[in-house]
Scaffold this active site. Structure first.
Site, PDB file in Angstrom:
ATOM      1  N   ARG A 110       0.817  -1.212   0.000  1.00 38.76           N
ATOM      2  CA  ARG A 110       0.000   0.000   0.000  1.00 38.76           C
ATOM      3  C   ARG A 110       0.854   1.266   0.000  1.00 38.76           C
ATOM      4  NH1 ARG A 110      -4.253  -0.921   4.744  1.00 38.76           N
ATOM      5  NH2 ARG A 110      -2.790  -2.610   5.066  1.00 38.76           N
ATOM      6  N   SER A 179       6.818  -4.867   7.778  1.00 38.98           N
ATOM      7  CA  SER A 179       6.306  -5.740   8.840  1.00 38.98           C
ATOM      8  C   SER A 179       7.038  -7.065   8.939  1.00 38.98           C
ATOM      9  CB  SER A 179       4.817  -5.951   8.624  1.00 38.98           C
ATOM     10  OG  SER A 179       4.220  -4.703   8.442  1.00 38.98           O
ATOM     11  N   ASP A 232       4.179  -3.044  11.404  1.00 40.07           N
ATOM     12  CA  ASP A 232       2.732  -2.753  11.293  1.00 40.07           C
ATOM     13  C   ASP A 232       2.053  -2.641  12.659  1.00 40.07           C
ATOM     14  OD1 ASP A 232       3.083  -5.470  11.660  1.00 40.07           O
ATOM     15  OD2 ASP A 232       1.725  -6.114  10.081  1.00 40.07           O
TER      16      ASP A 232
HETATM   17  C1  GLC Z   1       5.126 -11.417  11.068  1.00 37.52           C
HETATM   18  C2  GLC Z   1       6.260 -10.399  11.108  1.00 37.52           C
HETATM   19  C3  GLC Z   1       5.935  -9.264  12.042  1.00 37.52           C
HETATM   20  C4  GLC Z   1       4.595  -8.670  11.675  1.00 37.52           C
HETATM   21  C5  GLC Z   1       3.515  -9.742  11.668  1.00 37.52           C
HETATM   22  C6  GLC Z   1       2.146  -9.207  11.272  1.00 37.52           C
HETATM   23  O1  GLC Z   1       5.044 -12.035  12.294  1.00 37.52           O
HETATM   24  O2  GLC Z   1       7.467 -11.032  11.495  1.00 37.52           O
HETATM   25  O3  GLC Z   1       6.937  -8.277  12.013  1.00 37.52           O
HETATM   26  O4  GLC Z   1       4.248  -7.653  12.572  1.00 37.52           O
HETATM   27  O5  GLC Z   1       3.886 -10.766  10.777  1.00 37.52           O
HETATM   28  O6  GLC Z   1       2.160  -8.664  10.007  1.00 37.52           O
END
Ligand code: GLC
Length: 524
Positions: A110, A179, A232
């Protein structure tokens, strides 16, 4: 006479055929019954192995609080990474100007822009675009991946309308939601520890991801500044806090799962150096990697883990999140197909294909409330070409979905209550008073609380900002989770609120870019 003999022959032949047909029908019925009985037996054993009674969940709650503590005491002290994010200021509504966010980490990529008008105007206008991540980029090279992000960002900026305005002298400041686990050294720099959720761009591991994106933008002849690198969960926390000061925790239940929360900065100062003025710092737990012997693991979890891109890692995520739930269901169905023949003599080929059952399809089957379970039949036919299932077998399929959904949701609930317990907000400290119980010395995990975090509001409300497609769309999952949180907290649940903060992570990253911008416009 001759004719009557012939007729008798016909009658006998017909009777024999009828008998044979009846025998086949009876045999089929018996076969179906025995298939169902064997499948039920497999189901019952599986349900037992997945069981999460409150007593077990309480052990998970305690283990989560203990592991959080251990992860903060020393680097590598726990499988929970407990990563300091260097975010020591959260948005408070005063942010002004035009900011951007790029968000990589789930199923979609996004880009977003938002015009902020301070306390009066708040979010004046926002726009975003979303594209599915081309699957080859998830397994390609670092340059291809970061060039893709840069190209999307640059073309998004190029298509900006006049109603979005940069303040004079303001450069374009970006919040980069990335993320994955990152070891941060500042709010806008950090190196990728490893990939999760099916990404495997090997040459990116160990790289500074902000520098990689910055290079991609510069290759396109543009100048923009990445002001904040955020997970995230951290974006969701910031997005939630912008509207509500009681938000202390953020949880993602989507493709992956994770949580972050506000910690006392002194508890992480050995990793970050100075204690910031605010006295607080957001910690990215990477709870997907949480591990405890109390987790109800089964043959499904072993198989899935062995065949995953990150074996031995992110066991909690593999039991809970959207990327894996459907595949857990598929693995139970494979066992039933092989040992009970529920889908006929041959196991449908596609059923053996990893990740062929997606969680949205699992959710559809789980929510099927038609009397003959026609949605289940439709999904089995569309995805696997399986036809002619009996209602009895379809019911078993729904129960498999239910078992795994319930297990995942209840474990997520235990995770949340574990965090609440660690920060002293699980309702067992009367009126927000501080209680410290040295469980490590006493070996007593029950009633353990750390000191209360800063900004403890007088009425003791705690809000958990929640985001992610699994929580948003999988209603049964959400219900099971909420129910378990209430059961675990008892009276304390009156002060805990779980609020869906949809797409909060994108706007949250832009808000963090605003609060960490080089040039902060004072007027607008
Ligand atoms: C995975 C990633 C983490 C993220 C999560 C949700 O666990 O390692 O960093 O926050 O996914 O997207």
């Amino acid at each position: 006479m001759a004719q009557s003999k012939a007729m008798t022959g016909v009658y006998i032949a017909c009777a024999a055929t009828a008998c044979a047909v009846a025998a086949v029908v009876v045999a089929n019925r018996m076969k179906a019954r025995s298939q169902k009985t064997t499948a039920r037996k497999i189901l019952l054993e599986f349900q037992e192995a997945c069981d999460t009674p409150l007593s077990r969940l309480r052990q998970v709650v305690d283990a989560m609080a203990v592991e959080m503590h251990a992860g903060l005491v020393s680097e590598g002290g726990s499988k929970l990474k407990m990563l300091p994010t260097f975010v020591d200021r959260l948005p408070d509504g005063n942010e002004k100007g035009l900011y951007y966010a790029v968000d990589l980490g789930g199923t979609n990529f996004r880009v977003l822009r938002v015009q902020l008008g301070g306390l009066e105007g708040r979010v004046i206008k926002q726009e975003y675009e979303e594209v599915a991540i081309p699957p080859e980029l998830m397994l390609g090279t670092s340059q291809e991946l970061f060039d893709f992000i840069a190209a999307e960002l640059v073309s998004f900026v190029a298509r900006e309308g006049d109603d979005f305005r940069l303040h004079e002298g303001q450069s374009r400041e970006i919040g980069f939601t990335f993320s994955f686990p990152v070891k941060q050294t500042a709010v806008n720099s950090g190196t990728l520890i490893h990939w999760t959720k099916g990404f495997k761009v090997n040459d990116a591991v160990g790289q500074d991801v902000v520098a990689a994106l910055q290079r991609g933008i510069e290759r396109r002849g543009h100048k923009m500044r990445i002001a904040a690198l955020v997970n995230d969960t951290v974006g969701t926390l910031a997005g939630g806090r912008y509207w509500n000061n009681d938000v202390m925790i953020a949880v993602i239940l989507g493709t992956g799962t994770n949580a972050c929360y506000v910690e006392r900065a002194e508890n992480v100062s050995k990793f970050t150096g100075e204690i910031p003025e605010s006295g607080q710092m957001v910690i990215n737990m990477e709870w997907g990697n949480f591990w405890s012997s109390h987790l109800p693991r089964t043959f499904v979890d072993e198989l899935l883990d062995n065949e995953s891109l990150n074996p031995g890692e992110y066991g909690f995520e593999k039991m809970i999140s959207g990327m894996y739930l459907g595949d857990c269901v598929r693995r139970v169905l494979v066992k039933m197909a092989q040992e009970a023949g529920i889908f006929g003599t041959n196991v449908p080929h596609k059923l053996l294909e990893a990740f062929s059952l997606r969680t949205p399809d699992m959710s559809k089957m789980h929510h099927d409330d038609s009397s003959d379970l026609k949605v289940v039949a439709e999904v089995l036919k569309r995805v696997y070409g399986i036809q002619n299932t009996t209602v009895g077998i379809r019911k078993i399929v729904v129960e498999v979905c239910d078992t795994l959904c319930q297990r995942g949701a209840r474990l997520a609930a235990a995770g949340i209550v574990g965090i609440l317990k660690k920060i002293g907000r699980d309702g067992s400290t009367a009126n927000g008073s501080v209680r410290r119980n040295n469980m490590f010395e006493q070996g007593d995990m029950n009633g353990y609380h750390d000191e209360l975090p800063v900004n403890y509001t007088s009425d003791g409300r705690t809000v958990v900002a929640m985001d992610g497609g699994l929580y948003e769309h999988y209603i049964e999952f959400r219900n099971y989770m909420q129910e378990a949180v209430v059961d675990l907290l008892g009276e304390g649940s009156k002060n805990v609120f779980i609020e869906l903060s949809k797409d909060g992570s994108g706007i949250g990253a832009a808000l963090l870019a605003a609060s960490h911008a080089e040039h902060v416009p004072s007027t607008f």
